[in-house]
Design a protein around this motif. Structure first.
Motif, PDB file in Angstrom:
ATOM      1  N   GLU A  61       0.833  -1.193   0.000  1.00 22.27           N
ATOM      2  CA  GLU A  61       0.000   0.000   0.000  1.00 22.27           C
ATOM      3  C   GLU A  61       0.878   1.257   0.000  1.00 22.27           C
ATOM      4  O   GLU A  61       2.053   1.221   0.369  1.00 22.27           O
ATOM      5  N   TRP A  62       0.259   2.392  -0.388  1.00 27.61           N
ATOM      6  CA  TRP A  62       1.004   3.623  -0.515  1.00 27.61           C
ATOM      7  C   TRP A  62       1.655   4.040   0.794  1.00 27.61           C
ATOM      8  O   TRP A  62       2.815   4.480   0.795  1.00 27.61           O
ATOM      9  N   HIS A  63       0.947   3.929   1.922  1.00 21.12           N
ATOM     10  CA  HIS A  63       1.542   4.393   3.173  1.00 21.12           C
ATOM     11  C   HIS A  63       2.787   3.586   3.531  1.00 21.12           C
ATOM     12  O   HIS A  63       3.730   4.108   4.136  1.00 21.12           O
ATOM     13  N   ASP A  64       2.813   2.293   3.154  1.00 17.93           N
ATOM     14  CA  ASP A  64       4.004   1.483   3.395  1.00 17.93           C
ATOM     15  C   ASP A  64       5.145   1.889   2.456  1.00 17.93           C
ATOM     16  O   ASP A  64       6.315   1.929   2.865  1.00 17.93           O
ATOM     17  N   ILE A  65       4.796   2.175   1.205  1.00 17.42           N
ATOM     18  CA  ILE A  65       5.816   2.601   0.245  1.00 17.42           C
ATOM     19  C   ILE A  65       6.403   3.945   0.669  1.00 17.42           C
ATOM     20  O   ILE A  65       7.629   4.143   0.638  1.00 17.42           O
ATOM     21  N   ARG A  66       5.539   4.867   1.080  1.00 13.66           N
ATOM     22  CA  ARG A  66       6.017   6.174   1.516  1.00 13.66           C
ATOM     23  C   ARG A  66       6.927   6.044   2.732  1.00 13.66           C
ATOM     24  O   ARG A  66       7.959   6.716   2.821  1.00 13.66           O
ATOM     25  N   ARG A  67       6.565   5.174   3.659  1.00 15.39           N
ATOM     26  CA  ARG A  67       7.404   4.964   4.840  1.00 15.39           C
ATOM     27  C   ARG A  67       8.774   4.430   4.426  1.00 15.39           C
ATOM     28  O   ARG A  67       9.812   4.846   4.960  1.00 15.39           O
ATOM     29  N   LEU A  68       8.792   3.505   3.461  1.00  8.72           N
ATOM     30  CA  LEU A  68      10.052   2.941   2.981  1.00  8.72           C
ATOM     31  C   LEU A  68      10.921   4.016   2.328  1.00  8.72           C
ATOM     32  O   LEU A  68      12.124   4.106   2.603  1.00  8.72           O
ATOM     33  N   LEU A  69      10.313   4.835   1.474  1.00 10.17           N
ATOM     34  CA  LEU A  69      11.069   5.884   0.789  1.00 10.17           C
ATOM     35  C   LEU A  69      11.617   6.911   1.785  1.00 10.17           C
ATOM     36  O   LEU A  69      12.744   7.386   1.641  1.00 10.17           O
ATOM     37  N   ARG A  70      10.827   7.241   2.780  1.00 14.79           N
ATOM     38  CA  ARG A  70      11.294   8.201   3.778  1.00 14.79           C
ATOM     39  C   ARG A  70      12.382   7.601   4.665  1.00 14.79           C
ATOM     40  O   ARG A  70      13.297   8.315   5.086  1.00 14.79           O
ATOM     41  N   GLN A  71      12.265   6.301   4.946  1.00  8.14           N
ATOM     42  CA  GLN A  71      13.332   5.642   5.701  1.00  8.14           C
ATOM     43  C   GLN A  71      14.642   5.705   4.920  1.00  8.14           C
ATOM     44  O   GLN A  71      15.705   6.021   5.475  1.00  8.14           O
ATOM     45  N   ARG A  72      14.564   5.441   3.634  1.00  5.00           N
ATOM     46  CA  ARG A  72      15.747   5.527   2.788  1.00  5.00           C
ATOM     47  C   ARG A  72      16.282   6.963   2.750  1.00  5.00           C
ATOM     48  O   ARG A  72      17.489   7.197   2.789  1.00  5.00           O
ATOM     49  N   GLY A  73      15.351   7.928   2.674  1.00  5.48           N
ATOM     50  CA  GLY A  73      15.756   9.321   2.657  1.00  5.48           C
ATOM     51  C   GLY A  73      16.454   9.740   3.939  1.00  5.48           C
ATOM     52  O   GLY A  73      17.449  10.471   3.906  1.00  5.48           O
ATOM     53  N   ARG A  74      15.953   9.280   5.079  1.00  3.69           N
ATOM     54  CA  ARG A  74      16.591   9.630   6.347  1.00  3.69           C
ATOM     55  C   ARG A  74      18.025   9.124   6.412  1.00  3.69           C
ATOM     56  O   ARG A  74      18.932   9.840   6.866  1.00  3.69           O
ATOM     57  N   TRP A  75      18.233   7.902   5.949  1.00  2.00           N
ATOM     58  CA  TRP A  75      19.584   7.358   5.988  1.00  2.00           C
ATOM     59  C   TRP A  75      20.501   8.062   4.988  1.00  2.00           C
ATOM     60  O   TRP A  75      21.699   8.217   5.237  1.00  2.00           O
ATOM     61  N   LEU A  76      19.942   8.504   3.864  1.00  2.00           N
ATOM     62  CA  LEU A  76      20.747   9.282   2.925  1.00  2.00           C
ATOM     63  C   LEU A  76      21.200  10.598   3.560  1.00  2.00           C
ATOM     64  O   LEU A  76      22.325  11.050   3.343  1.00  2.00           O
ATOM     65  N   VAL A  77      20.335  11.221   4.354  1.00  2.00           N
ATOM     66  CA  VAL A  77      20.717  12.438   5.061  1.00  2.00           C
ATOM     67  C   VAL A  77      21.851  12.147   6.036  1.00  2.00           C
ATOM     68  O   VAL A  77      22.817  12.924   6.147  1.00  2.00           O
ATOM     69  N   VAL A  78      21.772  11.018   6.744  1.00  2.00           N
ATOM     70  CA  VAL A  78      22.837  10.646   7.680  1.00  2.00           C
ATOM     71  C   VAL A  78      24.142  10.410   6.930  1.00  2.00           C
ATOM     72  O   VAL A  78      25.208  10.922   7.323  1.00  2.00           O
ATOM     73  N   PHE A  79      24.081   9.638   5.853  1.00  4.84           N
ATOM     74  CA  PHE A  79      25.281   9.395   5.045  1.00  4.84           C
ATOM     75  C   PHE A  79      25.851  10.724   4.543  1.00  4.84           C
ATOM     76  O   PHE A  79      27.065  10.947   4.557  1.00  4.84           O
ATOM     77  N   GLY A  80      24.961  11.595   4.061  1.00  2.00           N
ATOM     78  CA  GLY A  80      25.414  12.870   3.520  1.00  2.00           C
ATOM     79  C   GLY A  80      26.060  13.751   4.569  1.00  2.00           C
ATOM     80  O   GLY A  80      27.067  14.412   4.300  1.00  2.00           O
ATOM     81  N   GLY A  81      25.504  13.771   5.781  1.00  2.00           N
ATOM     82  CA  GLY A  81      26.102  14.559   6.843  1.00  2.00           C
ATOM     83  C   GLY A  81      27.497  14.074   7.190  1.00  2.00           C
ATOM     84  O   GLY A  81      28.429  14.879   7.350  1.00  2.00           O
ATOM     85  N   CYS A  82      27.658  12.765   7.307  1.00  2.00           N
ATOM     86  CA  CYS A  82      28.985  12.206   7.579  1.00  2.00           C
ATOM     87  C   CYS A  82      29.948  12.509   6.446  1.00  2.00           C
ATOM     88  O   CYS A  82      31.121  12.863   6.672  1.00  2.00           O
ATOM     89  N   HIS A  83      29.467  12.397   5.220  1.00  2.00           N
ATOM     90  CA  HIS A  83      30.297  12.685   4.048  1.00  2.00           C
ATOM     91  C   HIS A  83      30.764  14.138   4.056  1.00  2.00           C
ATOM     92  O   HIS A  83      31.947  14.436   3.825  1.00  2.00           O
ATOM     93  N   ALA A  84      29.840  15.057   4.353  1.00  2.00           N
ATOM     94  CA  ALA A  84      30.188  16.475   4.344  1.00  2.00           C
ATOM     95  C   ALA A  84      31.191  16.816   5.429  1.00  2.00           C
ATOM     96  O   ALA A  84      32.167  17.535   5.188  1.00  2.00           O
ATOM     97  N   VAL A  85      30.969  16.315   6.632  1.00  2.00           N
ATOM     98  CA  VAL A  85      31.849  16.656   7.748  1.00  2.00           C
ATOM     99  C   VAL A  85      33.226  16.039   7.576  1.00  2.00           C
ATOM    100  O   VAL A  85      34.260  16.678   7.813  1.00  2.00           O
ATOM    101  N   LEU A  86      33.266  14.789   7.115  1.00  2.00           N
ATOM    102  CA  LEU A  86      34.537  14.081   7.053  1.00  2.00           C
ATOM    103  C   LEU A  86      35.307  14.321   5.762  1.00  2.00           C
ATOM    104  O   LEU A  86      36.545  14.255   5.760  1.00  2.00           O
ATOM    105  N   LEU A  87      34.593  14.596   4.653  1.00  2.00           N
ATOM    106  CA  LEU A  87      35.272  14.576   3.360  1.00  2.00           C
ATOM    107  C   LEU A  87      35.039  15.799   2.485  1.00  2.00           C
ATOM    108  O   LEU A  87      35.988  16.440   2.041  1.00  2.00           O
ATOM    109  N   TYR A  88      33.770  16.151   2.199  1.00  2.00           N
ATOM    110  CA  TYR A  88      33.508  17.091   1.112  1.00  2.00           C
ATOM    111  C   TYR A  88      32.253  17.906   1.402  1.00  2.00           C
ATOM    112  O   TYR A  88      31.172  17.339   1.597  1.00  2.00           O
TER     113      TYR A  88
END
Length: 361
Positions: A61-88
């Motif tokens: 269902e859509w609410h499950d898909i949206r939750r999955l996409l947002r979960q992926r988005g949250r982790w991308l933000v975490v990866f991006g923050g670490c990338h910015a602080v440590l590297l670029y």
């Protein structure tokens, strides 16, 4: 972004350099600068739409898909923050993560609404970003590319403090291309390029043509052919350059589809390696940042002190080629990239791991 400082030209190019450096600066301004961000944003939108389609096909269902996409988005933000602080500081991962968090609902828009929203957002973001940057007296991007401190901790602090603003800026200029990527994915433009050759040819010709036409005025400035532009001229050149960047990014994505048609199923070693790099793009992206920090930071090898624009571009090509080779080694060992593996496990959990020979989500 387009205002000259004492030591840098627009886009962060140095004011000193020989004829070759100036020529390379002009070519890269036209063909490269700000062309990659729209392309990758469109491809990111294409990938998100693919995830949405596959999850729908699996009966979710859509609410499950949206939750999955947002979960992926949250982790991308975490990866991006670490990338910015440590590297670029010019990280793009967090921006794409925020787009997934904030704009996942637009996956349910009708085609016409997607295209209208994309067009309006591209127009507004291109114009406002260029004019604000031109009036703010920025250093032409040098602060995000060239580190001037020899203290690694201070350098990391500078990246951390600049990261939120640069991330929001990238979100602002990436949402339009992201929505165009979603629209293209609904038609399987890159999955079935043979059916869309006319569309791909037109997009490549118009988009890359727009990149060249829009980038030429600023290229004349970065190559020092035009040495004394007014502030108003810089602002207009910036608007044209940014607008051309959107077209160029989409044109490059279309060109990839056309090359896929030409290659077909007869893939040689080079195409296979490039495909492996694409399937492990996040790992290769982070590896390139590691290499760039090690090679150019003032507290590491500091190659920027000895290289001009041409030499720096050459090093960049070599670093990229090395990342392609590493991706191909991983392919031969039938392994995903470590960054892709980590993101997938954090998003889906270890039970959803699949073989890398299957198409990655």
């Amino acid at each position: 972004m387009y205002v000259q400082a004492d030591d840098y030209l627009p886009l962060g190019y140095p004011t000193e350099g020989g004829l070759l450096d100036r020529a390379v600066a002009g070519v890269v301004t036209v063909m490269g600068d700000t062309r990659g961000y729209p392309m990758f944003a469109a491809l990111f939108g294409y990938g998100v739409a693919q995830i949405h389609r596959r999850q729908q096909a699996a009966g979710r269902e859509w609410h499950d898909i949206r939750r999955l996409l947002r979960q992926r988005g949250r982790w991308l933000v975490v990866f991006g923050g670490c990338h910015a602080v440590l590297l670029y500081s010019g990280d793009i991962l967090a921006a794409y993560g925020l787009i997934a968090l904030l704009f996942a609902g637009m996956l349910r828009f009708r085609d016409r609404s997607l295209l209208v929203a994309a067009g309006v957002l591209c127009l507004i973001s291109t114009t406002l970003f260029s004019l604000i940057a031109a009036s703010a007296g920025m250093d032409g991007g040098a602060s995000t590319v060239v580190s001037t401190t020899e203290n690694p901790l201070r350098d990391a602090l500078n990246r951390a403090t600049g990261w939120p603003g640069s991330t929001l800026m990238l979100v602002f200029i990436s949402v339009g291309p992201f929505l165009l990527g979603v629209w293209a994915a609904r038609r399987r433009v890159l999955e079935e390029p043979g059916r869309h050759q006319r569309f791909l040819r037109n997009t490549a010709a118009i988009g890359i043509g727009a990149a060249i036409a829009g980038g030429l005025p600023l290229a004349l400035i970065t190559s020092l052919v035009w040495t004394d532009p007014s502030q108003a001229t810089l602002g207009l050149a910036g608007v044209l350059h940014m607008a051309g960047g959107v077209g160029g990014g989409l044109g490059y994505a279309a060109l990839i589809g056309l090359l896929a048609v030409r290659v077909g199923e007869q893939r040689g070693p080079l195409v296979t390696a490039l495909s492996a790099c694409g399937q492990r793009s996040m790992t290769c992206y982070l590896l390139q940042s590691v290499a760039w920090l090690g090679l150019f930071a003032p507290y590491t090898l500091n190659l920027g002190r000895h290289l001009g624009v041409a030499g720096t571009v050459l090093v960049g090509v070599i670093v990229w080629a090395c990342s392609v080779l590493i991706a191909d080694v991983l392919r031969r060992k039938n392994r995903r990239g470590p960054a892709e593996t980590a993101l997938r496990r954090l998003t889906y959990g270890p039970s959803r791991e699949r073989s890398p020979v299957q198409k990655a989500s």
